[in-house]
Design a protein around this motif. Structure first.
Motif, PDB file in Angstrom:
ATOM      1  N   ASN A 124      31.214  48.400  22.619  1.00  0.00           N
ATOM      2  CA  ASN A 124      32.307  47.767  23.375  1.00  0.00           C
ATOM      3  C   ASN A 124      33.694  47.985  22.760  1.00  0.00           C
ATOM      4  O   ASN A 124      34.532  47.086  22.736  1.00  0.00           O
ATOM      5  CB  ASN A 124      32.057  46.273  23.627  1.00  0.00           C
ATOM      6  CG  ASN A 124      31.963  45.402  22.390  1.00  0.00           C
ATOM      7  OD1 ASN A 124      30.859  45.128  21.906  1.00  0.00           O
ATOM      8  ND2 ASN A 124      33.085  44.946  21.880  1.00  0.00           N
ATOM      9  N   LYS A 125      33.918  49.196  22.235  1.00  0.00           N
ATOM     10  CA  LYS A 125      35.216  49.547  21.675  1.00  0.00           C
ATOM     11  C   LYS A 125      35.778  50.775  22.389  1.00  0.00           C
ATOM     12  O   LYS A 125      35.025  51.670  22.782  1.00  0.00           O
ATOM     13  CB  LYS A 125      35.109  49.850  20.172  1.00  0.00           C
ATOM     14  CG  LYS A 125      34.571  48.708  19.327  1.00  0.00           C
ATOM     15  CD  LYS A 125      35.551  47.560  19.236  1.00  0.00           C
ATOM     16  CE  LYS A 125      35.047  46.472  18.291  1.00  0.00           C
ATOM     17  NZ  LYS A 125      35.982  45.334  18.200  1.00  0.00           N
ATOM     18  N   ASN A 157      41.209  47.252  30.007  1.00  0.00           N
ATOM     19  CA  ASN A 157      42.114  46.170  29.633  1.00  0.00           C
ATOM     20  C   ASN A 157      41.409  45.211  28.672  1.00  0.00           C
ATOM     21  O   ASN A 157      40.577  44.401  29.076  1.00  0.00           O
ATOM     22  CB  ASN A 157      42.594  45.435  30.880  1.00  0.00           C
ATOM     23  CG  ASN A 157      43.727  44.468  30.587  1.00  0.00           C
ATOM     24  OD1 ASN A 157      43.793  43.879  29.498  1.00  0.00           O
ATOM     25  ND2 ASN A 157      44.622  44.282  31.540  1.00  0.00           N
ATOM     26  N   LEU A 158      41.760  45.326  27.401  1.00  0.00           N
ATOM     27  CA  LEU A 158      41.116  44.482  26.396  1.00  0.00           C
ATOM     28  C   LEU A 158      41.485  43.014  26.567  1.00  0.00           C
ATOM     29  O   LEU A 158      40.702  42.137  26.204  1.00  0.00           O
ATOM     30  CB  LEU A 158      41.500  44.957  24.991  1.00  0.00           C
ATOM     31  CG  LEU A 158      41.219  46.422  24.659  1.00  0.00           C
ATOM     32  CD1 LEU A 158      41.506  46.686  23.184  1.00  0.00           C
ATOM     33  CD2 LEU A 158      39.789  46.814  25.017  1.00  0.00           C
ATOM     34  N   LYS A 159      42.665  42.753  27.106  1.00  0.00           N
ATOM     35  CA  LYS A 159      43.090  41.371  27.310  1.00  0.00           C
ATOM     36  C   LYS A 159      42.258  40.688  28.385  1.00  0.00           C
ATOM     37  O   LYS A 159      42.124  39.461  28.389  1.00  0.00           O
ATOM     38  CB  LYS A 159      44.566  41.331  27.696  1.00  0.00           C
ATOM     39  CG  LYS A 159      45.501  41.810  26.595  1.00  0.00           C
ATOM     40  CD  LYS A 159      46.948  41.775  27.044  1.00  0.00           C
ATOM     41  CE  LYS A 159      47.874  42.256  25.944  1.00  0.00           C
ATOM     42  NZ  LYS A 159      49.302  42.271  26.378  1.00  0.00           N
ATOM     43  N   GLU A 160      41.706  41.496  29.288  1.00  0.00           N
ATOM     44  CA  GLU A 160      40.854  40.959  30.349  1.00  0.00           C
ATOM     45  C   GLU A 160      39.371  41.145  30.032  1.00  0.00           C
ATOM     46  O   GLU A 160      38.524  40.933  30.895  1.00  0.00           O
ATOM     47  CB  GLU A 160      41.186  41.651  31.679  1.00  0.00           C
ATOM     48  CG  GLU A 160      42.629  41.473  32.141  1.00  0.00           C
ATOM     49  CD  GLU A 160      42.954  40.032  32.491  1.00  0.00           C
ATOM     50  OE1 GLU A 160      42.020  39.312  32.929  1.00  0.00           O
ATOM     51  OE2 GLU A 160      44.120  39.627  32.334  1.00  0.00           O
ATOM     52  N   ASN A 161      39.057  41.546  28.793  1.00  0.00           N
ATOM     53  CA  ASN A 161      37.666  41.731  28.347  1.00  0.00           C
ATOM     54  C   ASN A 161      36.904  42.783  29.150  1.00  0.00           C
ATOM     55  O   ASN A 161      35.673  42.702  29.284  1.00  0.00           O
ATOM     56  CB  ASN A 161      36.904  40.399  28.365  1.00  0.00           C
ATOM     57  CG  ASN A 161      37.403  39.450  27.294  1.00  0.00           C
ATOM     58  OD1 ASN A 161      37.749  39.871  26.188  1.00  0.00           O
ATOM     59  ND2 ASN A 161      37.465  38.170  27.607  1.00  0.00           N
ATOM     60  N   GLU A 162      37.630  43.781  29.658  1.00  0.00           N
ATOM     61  CA  GLU A 162      36.961  44.821  30.438  1.00  0.00           C
ATOM     62  C   GLU A 162      36.037  45.682  29.573  1.00  0.00           C
ATOM     63  O   GLU A 162      35.155  46.375  30.100  1.00  0.00           O
ATOM     64  CB  GLU A 162      37.995  45.693  31.141  1.00  0.00           C
ATOM     65  CG  GLU A 162      38.727  44.962  32.260  1.00  0.00           C
ATOM     66  CD  GLU A 162      39.761  45.804  32.962  1.00  0.00           C
ATOM     67  OE1 GLU A 162      40.351  45.317  33.951  1.00  0.00           O
ATOM     68  OE2 GLU A 162      39.992  46.966  32.537  1.00  0.00           O
ATOM     69  N   GLN A 163      36.214  45.613  28.252  1.00  0.00           N
ATOM     70  CA  GLN A 163      35.341  46.389  27.364  1.00  0.00           C
ATOM     71  C   GLN A 163      33.915  45.867  27.345  1.00  0.00           C
ATOM     72  O   GLN A 163      33.014  46.543  26.841  1.00  0.00           O
ATOM     73  CB  GLN A 163      35.913  46.413  25.939  1.00  0.00           C
ATOM     74  CG  GLN A 163      35.858  45.085  25.188  1.00  0.00           C
ATOM     75  CD  GLN A 163      37.087  44.214  25.427  1.00  0.00           C
ATOM     76  OE1 GLN A 163      37.691  44.257  26.495  1.00  0.00           O
ATOM     77  NE2 GLN A 163      37.450  43.425  24.424  1.00  0.00           N
ATOM     78  N   PHE A 164      33.711  44.674  27.908  1.00  0.00           N
ATOM     79  CA  PHE A 164      32.366  44.101  27.967  1.00  0.00           C
ATOM     80  C   PHE A 164      31.697  44.308  29.320  1.00  0.00           C
ATOM     81  O   PHE A 164      30.567  43.857  29.522  1.00  0.00           O
ATOM     82  CB  PHE A 164      32.422  42.603  27.651  1.00  0.00           C
ATOM     83  CG  PHE A 164      32.914  42.311  26.252  1.00  0.00           C
ATOM     84  CD1 PHE A 164      32.114  42.571  25.149  1.00  0.00           C
ATOM     85  CD2 PHE A 164      34.182  41.804  26.038  1.00  0.00           C
ATOM     86  CE1 PHE A 164      32.573  42.308  23.854  1.00  0.00           C
ATOM     87  CE2 PHE A 164      34.654  41.536  24.755  1.00  0.00           C
ATOM     88  CZ  PHE A 164      33.846  41.797  23.658  1.00  0.00           C
ATOM     89  N   GLN A 165      32.364  44.987  30.227  1.00  0.00           N
ATOM     90  CA  GLN A 165      31.777  45.249  31.536  1.00  0.00           C
ATOM     91  C   GLN A 165      30.633  46.259  31.402  1.00  0.00           C
ATOM     92  O   GLN A 165      30.710  47.203  30.601  1.00  0.00           O
ATOM     93  CB  GLN A 165      32.833  45.781  32.501  1.00  0.00           C
ATOM     94  CG  GLN A 165      33.925  44.782  32.853  1.00  0.00           C
ATOM     95  CD  GLN A 165      33.364  43.550  33.561  1.00  0.00           C
ATOM     96  OE1 GLN A 165      32.534  43.664  34.470  1.00  0.00           O
ATOM     97  NE2 GLN A 165      33.800  42.391  33.129  1.00  0.00           N
ATOM     98  N   TRP A 174      42.995  52.128  25.864  1.00  0.00           N
ATOM     99  CA  TRP A 174      43.949  51.027  25.994  1.00  0.00           C
ATOM    100  C   TRP A 174      45.066  51.256  24.976  1.00  0.00           C
ATOM    101  O   TRP A 174      45.024  52.214  24.193  1.00  0.00           O
ATOM    102  CB  TRP A 174      43.251  49.677  25.797  1.00  0.00           C
ATOM    103  CG  TRP A 174      44.093  48.465  26.117  1.00  0.00           C
ATOM    104  CD1 TRP A 174      44.460  47.466  25.254  1.00  0.00           C
ATOM    105  CD2 TRP A 174      44.673  48.115  27.376  1.00  0.00           C
ATOM    106  NE1 TRP A 174      45.227  46.520  25.904  1.00  0.00           N
ATOM    107  CE2 TRP A 174      45.377  46.888  27.217  1.00  0.00           C
ATOM    108  CE3 TRP A 174      44.672  48.712  28.640  1.00  0.00           C
ATOM    109  CZ2 TRP A 174      46.062  46.268  28.248  1.00  0.00           C
ATOM    110  CZ3 TRP A 174      45.360  48.100  29.675  1.00  0.00           C
ATOM    111  CH2 TRP A 174      46.042  46.877  29.468  1.00  0.00           C
TER     112      TRP A 174
END
Length: 210
Positions: free
Chosen positions: A50-51, A32-40, A7
């Protein structure tokens, strides 16, 4: 082919710079960190912390594997290609020294300056603490660059790649917080200009394209 999951953050731009410097073929998948995709779940399977960034590659047996943490990825790519990290000796450990200095110090402290100066709830104590520590680290960097062309010595390396996205971000976003502290660091300014003029760095800093 390598797949890079990343990102538009300083850590997220280290690996695109490295890949552009090496000329390796790769594809980018944005997280997309703004959409919290790192937690998918699909991304957590690659990066359990999750980074971003994370990469996927294929070993000599055709097995797909992943690596997370920017420092580990830079080291892996350097060793994969034999570039931007000496194979052995004191020069190798100087590069690793400054790579870990960035990961453990420069990045986290500049990140805290950004967080506390932009936060709606201001803490004067926290802002002063992290601005002072950021200034100390940038002074360390300026002193090192007064003695060497690059952060770990005479040669451009993964240490420069790790430091640049964070250091240039200081000029871009954190200059109001640091004020004239940057003006007293001419060697850092020279290094920023030199690194910023590299075509691969310019391409890497423009990625990922959203």
């Amino acid at each position: 082919m390598l797949t890079l999951h990343t990102w538009t953050t300083p850590n997220g731009r280290k690996v695109p710079i490295m890949l552009e410097e090496l000329g390796l073929p790769y594809t980018i998948k944005t997280v997309n960190l703004k959409e919290n995709e790192q937690f998918q779940p699909a991304f957590l399977a690659l990066s359990p912390n999750n980074k971003i960034p994370a990469i996927e590659d294929t070993d000599e047996n055709g097995k797909r594997f992943s690596i997370f943490e920017s420092g580990a990825i830079l080291t892996y790519l350097a060793e994969k290609t034999g570039k931007l990290l000496p194979i052995s000796g004191p020069e190798r450990y100087k590069v690793l020294e400054w790579l870990h200095w960035q990961i453990g110090g420069l990045g986290p402290m500049l990140g805290q300056v950004g967080f506390f100066t932009r936060s709606e709830e201001k803490s004067g104590l926290a802002i002063k603490h992290f601005v002072d520590e950021a200034d100390r680290l940038l002074t360390v960097m300026d002193k090192q660059l007064s003695q060497h062309d690059y952060i770990a010595g005479a040669a451009y390396s993964i240490a420069d790649i790790a430091c640049y996205p964070w250091a240039v971000g200081v000029l871009d976003k954190l200059k109001p917080a640091l004020g004239d502290k940057l003006d007293s660091k001419p060697h850092l300014q020279r290094w920023l200009k030199r690194i910023g003029e590299r075509p691969a760095v310019q391409r890497g800093m423009a990625l990922p394209r959203i």
